[in-house]
Structures are given as C-alpha cells and as structure tokens.
Scaffold this motif. Structure first.
Motif, PDB file in Angstrom:
ATOM      1  N   ILE A 293       0.838  -1.206   0.000  1.00 36.27           N
ATOM      2  CA  ILE A 293       0.000   0.000   0.000  1.00 36.27           C
ATOM      3  C   ILE A 293       0.870   1.252   0.000  1.00 36.27           C
ATOM      4  N   LEU A 294       1.920   1.250   0.803  1.00 39.97           N
ATOM      5  CA  LEU A 294       2.821   2.401   0.854  1.00 39.97           C
ATOM      6  C   LEU A 294       3.460   2.666  -0.501  1.00 39.97           C
ATOM      7  N   ALA A 295       3.722   1.611  -1.250  1.00 42.52           N
ATOM      8  CA  ALA A 295       4.333   1.777  -2.572  1.00 42.52           C
ATOM      9  C   ALA A 295       3.376   2.444  -3.556  1.00 42.52           C
ATOM     10  N   VAL A 296       2.061   2.284  -3.331  1.00 43.05           N
ATOM     11  CA  VAL A 296       1.062   2.922  -4.183  1.00 43.05           C
ATOM     12  C   VAL A 296       0.897   4.396  -3.817  1.00 43.05           C
ATOM     13  N   GLN A 297       1.081   4.734  -2.545  1.00 41.28           N
ATOM     14  CA  GLN A 297       0.847   6.108  -2.090  1.00 41.28           C
ATOM     15  C   GLN A 297       1.819   7.070  -2.742  1.00 41.28           C
ATOM     16  N   ARG A 298       1.287   8.188  -3.207  1.00 41.05           N
ATOM     17  CA  ARG A 298       2.112   9.246  -3.783  1.00 41.05           C
ATOM     18  C   ARG A 298       2.776  10.069  -2.680  1.00 41.05           C
ATOM     19  N   ALA A 299       3.787  10.811  -3.058  1.00 42.62           N
ATOM     20  CA  ALA A 299       4.510  11.633  -2.090  1.00 42.62           C
ATOM     21  C   ALA A 299       3.599  12.670  -1.445  1.00 42.62           C
ATOM     22  N   ASP A 300       2.554  13.120  -2.168  1.00 41.57           N
ATOM     23  CA  ASP A 300       1.653  14.126  -1.610  1.00 41.57           C
ATOM     24  C   ASP A 300       0.580  13.525  -0.713  1.00 41.57           C
ATOM     25  N   GLY A 301       0.603  12.200  -0.524  1.00 45.72           N
ATOM     26  CA  GLY A 301      -0.339  11.542   0.375  1.00 45.72           C
ATOM     27  C   GLY A 301      -1.461  10.796  -0.315  1.00 45.72           C
ATOM     28  N   ALA A 302      -1.697  11.047  -1.594  1.00 46.29           N
ATOM     29  CA  ALA A 302      -2.793  10.406  -2.324  1.00 46.29           C
ATOM     30  C   ALA A 302      -2.555   8.903  -2.455  1.00 46.29           C
ATOM     31  N   ILE A 303      -3.638   8.135  -2.321  1.00 44.61           N
ATOM     32  CA  ILE A 303      -3.558   6.677  -2.478  1.00 44.61           C
ATOM     33  C   ILE A 303      -4.560   6.259  -3.553  1.00 44.61           C
ATOM     34  N   PRO A 304      -4.118   6.183  -4.807  1.00 43.84           N
ATOM     35  CA  PRO A 304      -5.021   5.694  -5.858  1.00 43.84           C
ATOM     36  C   PRO A 304      -5.246   4.193  -5.731  1.00 43.84           C
ATOM     37  N   TRP A 305      -6.146   3.666  -6.538  1.00 41.05           N
ATOM     38  CA  TRP A 305      -6.380   2.215  -6.529  1.00 41.05           C
ATOM     39  C   TRP A 305      -5.075   1.475  -6.770  1.00 41.05           C
ATOM     40  N   PHE A 306      -4.368   1.913  -7.784  1.00 38.88           N
ATOM     41  CA  PHE A 306      -2.996   1.491  -8.065  1.00 38.88           C
ATOM     42  C   PHE A 306      -2.416   2.573  -8.950  1.00 38.88           C
ATOM     43  N   ARG A 307      -1.114   2.628  -9.073  1.00 38.45           N
ATOM     44  CA  ARG A 307      -0.509   3.707  -9.843  1.00 38.45           C
ATOM     45  C   ARG A 307      -0.933   3.620 -11.297  1.00 38.45           C
ATOM     46  N   GLY A 308      -1.411   4.749 -11.804  1.00 42.44           N
ATOM     47  CA  GLY A 308      -1.936   4.811 -13.147  1.00 42.44           C
ATOM     48  C   GLY A 308      -3.444   4.698 -13.206  1.00 42.44           C
ATOM     49  N   HIS A 309      -4.075   4.302 -12.107  1.00 42.03           N
ATOM     50  CA  HIS A 309      -5.538   4.236 -12.048  1.00 42.03           C
ATOM     51  C   HIS A 309      -6.031   5.458 -11.279  1.00 42.03           C
ATOM     52  N   HIS A 310      -7.327   5.496 -10.960  1.00 43.47           N
ATOM     53  CA  HIS A 310      -7.840   6.698 -10.300  1.00 43.47           C
ATOM     54  C   HIS A 310      -7.851   6.549  -8.768  1.00 43.47           C
ATOM     55  N   LEU A 311      -8.018   7.670  -8.102  1.00 44.41           N
ATOM     56  CA  LEU A 311      -8.279   7.743  -6.658  1.00 44.41           C
ATOM     57  C   LEU A 311      -9.736   8.135  -6.475  1.00 44.41           C
ATOM     58  N   ASP A 312     -10.437   7.455  -5.580  1.00 47.55           N
ATOM     59  CA  ASP A 312     -11.714   7.968  -5.100  1.00 47.55           C
ATOM     60  C   ASP A 312     -11.593   8.163  -3.592  1.00 47.55           C
ATOM     61  N   PRO A 313     -12.302   9.146  -3.025  1.00 55.46           N
ATOM     62  CA  PRO A 313     -12.089   9.509  -1.617  1.00 55.46           C
ATOM     63  C   PRO A 313     -12.401   8.386  -0.633  1.00 55.46           C
ATOM     64  N   TRP A 314     -13.379   7.517  -0.933  1.00 56.38           N
ATOM     65  CA  TRP A 314     -13.736   6.440  -0.009  1.00 56.38           C
ATOM     66  C   TRP A 314     -12.613   5.411   0.077  1.00 56.38           C
ATOM     67  N   ASP A 315     -12.163   4.922  -1.059  1.00 55.65           N
ATOM     68  CA  ASP A 315     -11.129   3.886  -1.043  1.00 55.65           C
ATOM     69  C   ASP A 315      -9.782   4.440  -0.584  1.00 55.65           C
ATOM     70  N   HIS A 316      -9.519   5.693  -0.892  1.00 57.25           N
ATOM     71  CA  HIS A 316      -8.331   6.373  -0.365  1.00 57.25           C
ATOM     72  C   HIS A 316      -8.343   6.337   1.168  1.00 57.25           C
ATOM     73  N   THR A 317      -9.506   6.632   1.748  1.00 53.90           N
ATOM     74  CA  THR A 317      -9.626   6.623   3.215  1.00 53.90           C
ATOM     75  C   THR A 317      -9.479   5.214   3.773  1.00 53.90           C
ATOM     76  N   GLU A 318     -10.078   4.222   3.113  1.00 53.50           N
ATOM     77  CA  GLU A 318      -9.961   2.839   3.566  1.00 53.50           C
ATOM     78  C   GLU A 318      -8.497   2.393   3.631  1.00 53.50           C
ATOM     79  N   ALA A 319      -7.731   2.754   2.603  1.00 49.18           N
ATOM     80  CA  ALA A 319      -6.311   2.398   2.590  1.00 49.18           C
ATOM     81  C   ALA A 319      -5.560   3.135   3.696  1.00 49.18           C
ATOM     82  N   ALA A 320      -5.907   4.396   3.939  1.00 50.76           N
ATOM     83  CA  ALA A 320      -5.266   5.154   5.016  1.00 50.76           C
ATOM     84  C   ALA A 320      -5.549   4.530   6.376  1.00 50.76           C
ATOM     85  N   MET A 321      -6.772   4.052   6.576  1.00 48.16           N
ATOM     86  CA  MET A 321      -7.109   3.394   7.833  1.00 48.16           C
ATOM     87  C   MET A 321      -6.274   2.124   8.033  1.00 48.16           C
ATOM     88  N   ALA A 322      -6.063   1.392   6.959  1.00 50.03           N
ATOM     89  CA  ALA A 322      -5.223   0.197   7.061  1.00 50.03           C
ATOM     90  C   ALA A 322      -3.796   0.569   7.461  1.00 50.03           C
TER      91      ALA A 322
END
Length: 356
Positions: free
Chosen positions: A27-56
C-alpha cells in the motif's frame, strides 16, 4: 522505510508477520509523495477507497503516512465540502469524474476518528475538524424527507435524489463517527443527531426508499457493517442470504448470479461477521480469499471468475488490501479498529427507533 507494527495482523491461514508487513509496504508503494492513495498507480483515486487504505496504514502503525493521506483530503476539499468521485492517479488537478458522491464524502469522518483513536493526536483532530464539518454538511443537504441520503450531486449542481442502501449505510457509520468527534471536541451537533436517527429508521424500516440493488452483496451486509442493524436483527439478515452470496472456499460474490468473487466484499463481510460476534466465520472467509494474494507484491487481486478460473480484472488494488488488513486488525484486537467498527461507543442519534 519503516517497519510496520504487525503483531495484531498475524492470523492463522491469512497472514504471517512477514506477509502482513509486505502487504502494508504494498500500500505504501502505491501512495504518492503528496499523500494520495489511488487504486494502483496509473488508475484513479476515489475519496472512499483512499480513506480505507489510510485506515489500514494506521492499523499497521504507519501513522505518518495515514496523516499525509488525510492532509491530501483536507487540501483538496471543494468549497462546498465535497470531493470529486475520481482523480486520475491521485492527481488533484486531473479530475476524471466530477460527480460528488455522498458516501465518498462522508467517509472522511470514519478515517479521522480512527486515526485519532490510533494516535491520540489532538492537533490532528483540531486540524481535520473543519473538513469533517464541511463534508457532513454537504452530505446532509442531500438527505431526503424520509431519512435516506441522495446519491450525489452532478458537476452542474443537480442533486441525484435516488438513494443507495449501501451508500446510505456507509453514511450512517460516518455520521456516528462524526458525532463521536464532535463529542470529543465538546461541540454538540443536534442536527446531525436528528439526521442520523432519521437515516437509521429509513434503513431499518423502509427498504422501499432505496433503489433496488438486492443482487449486490454490499446491499446485503452493509446495513449491518454500517451499524444500522444490530443484535438479532443483524444476524437474521446475514443468515437469510448467506447461501446466496457466499461461495465456500472462494469468498463472496459481488453480484448474483455472476460467478465472480471479490476480495473487498469478502473482507468487508468478514469485518461484518466480527462485528456481530461471528469471529470463526469471519476467519473462514478471510482464509478463503488467500487465492487472491499476489505473492510478489503482497497485494490482492480485485476478483476471481470461478467458472473460468480467471483473475479478473487484472488489478491489484490498494483498497482490497486495506479492507483485508482492517478485518484482520479487528480480529486481532486492534483497539482503534475495534472501536470504530464495533459501534459500541459510537453515538446512536436521536430517533427513538434507533435505540430499541
């Protein structure tokens, strides 16, 4: 590189300490330097799944990375309290879906409360409170007279008033967490309490107020996971459709009758089972989806088509890994995760029906 805290993420037949650490690093490898966590690199970020990954990440002790994820949300929140539904690769300047979905926006309250419980960081709570307030107010503008929450606002401001049971159940959970934050800050929010009670009543007593998505497993278990249904009522709902959605040894169907099991729905059902005291069955569900684990990255494939024995789609999503880690953390007794998903200490709202 930090070493994740994995002692409560070890679960027989699911994760060893080394595997848990690998999943967190995935998961950390997917996270961008600015904190964003997309589904995977090159795909999109949505706020719900971004938060779920942050909680993990918080469940694994990666609090600084989780803080950066919430800071990303605060930095890119729209003036009306919302976020857009999709950002290409987590780039806030590259919006690919300009709809503003209510359950996506509300979920920040769940993540913020979880992070606070995990860290005890009052400064973080102070910093994020304005974002939580703005998000809740945006969401409640779309609450219908029957208590249900309208799905979204379009980019032109048009309200889509049709309500989704899964989305409204997730909002129910988020409102309880938002009220917990308000109580911690000693800032009463009686309007939120009334809204929560009305929403809970709609979920429990008025299925006709929601679009018919009965084929989707999320509509089956989310009223329980979101805390609107509890006790015997919750267990009866789970038992009623168990055989319809659960594929023994493989996981949980996303939608019937499709022969497709998905990791995210399976992990969420496991978390739901834990919340109603069915830890043994929760463990069985988590064990059943280990065929989705990618041994090279520690992440999990989104789903598996079992009649053709094919991984589909061929994507390793941060939120699938995040949902699994949260379910394991609950079974492992992680205090913050247990407090957020058990609901025992979350406010109930003011409608008398919600307290019966």
């Amino acid at each position: 590189m930090t070493t994740p805290r994995t002692e409560h993420l070890v679960l027989t037949g699911v994760l060893t300490a080394e595997e848990a650490a690998q999943t967190v690093q995935g998961i950390l490898a997917v996270q961008r330097a600015d904190g964003a966590i997309p589904w995977f690199r090159g795909h999109h970020l949505d706020p719900w799944d971004h938060t779920e990954a942050a909680m993990a990440l918080d469940a694994a002790g990666e609090h600084e990375a989780a803080d950066r994820a919430y800071t990303w949300l605060a930095r890119h929140q729209n003036k009306d309290g919302s976020w857009y539904a999709a950002y290409a690769d987590g780039d806030a300047a590259d919006i690919t879906d300009r709809g503003r979905e209510t359950n996506f926006c509300a979920y920040i309250a769940v993540g913020v409360w979880h992070h606070y419980l995990a860290t005890g960081d009052d400064t973080f709570l102070d910093r994020m409170w304005p974002s939580v307030v703005a998000a809740v107010e945006f969401v409640l503008e779309l609450q219908r007279p029957g208590g249900q929450i309208g799905w979204k606002r379009e980019d032109d401001g048009t309200a889509v008033e049709d309500a989704l049971l899964t989305g409204s159940s997730s909002v129910h959970h988020a409102l309880r967490c938002a009220l917990a934050i308000a109580e911690e800050r000693e800032e009463p929010q009686p309007d939120w309490e009334l809204a929560l009670g009305a929403l809970r009543h709609a979920i429990r007593r008025h299925p006709e107020r929601f679009l018919d998505k009965d084929r989707y497993s999320m509509d089956w278990y989310y009223p329980v996971l979101g805390g609107a249904l509890t006790g015997a009522e919750a267990k009866e709902r789970i038992e009623r459709d168990w055989d319809r959605f659960v594929v023994p040894g493989l996981g949980v169907r996303c939608v019937v009758p499709n022969p497709w099991v998905t990791g995210g729905e399976s992990a969420e059902l496991a978390l739901t089972l834990w919340a109603v005291g069915e830890s043994d069955r929760a463990l069985e569900i988590l064990q059943s989806i280990q065929h989705l684990r990618d041994r090279a990255s520690g992440l999990y494939w989104t789903g598996y088509v079992f009649d053709s024995r094919a991984i589909w789609p061929e994507e390793l999503t941060s939120w699938t890994a995040g949902s699994l880690l949260l379910a394991v953390a609950a079974l492992g007794g992680d205090e913050a995760t247990c407090a957020v998903f058990s609901g025992d200490r979350l406010p109930l709202g003011l409608d008398p029906d919600c307290c019966q």
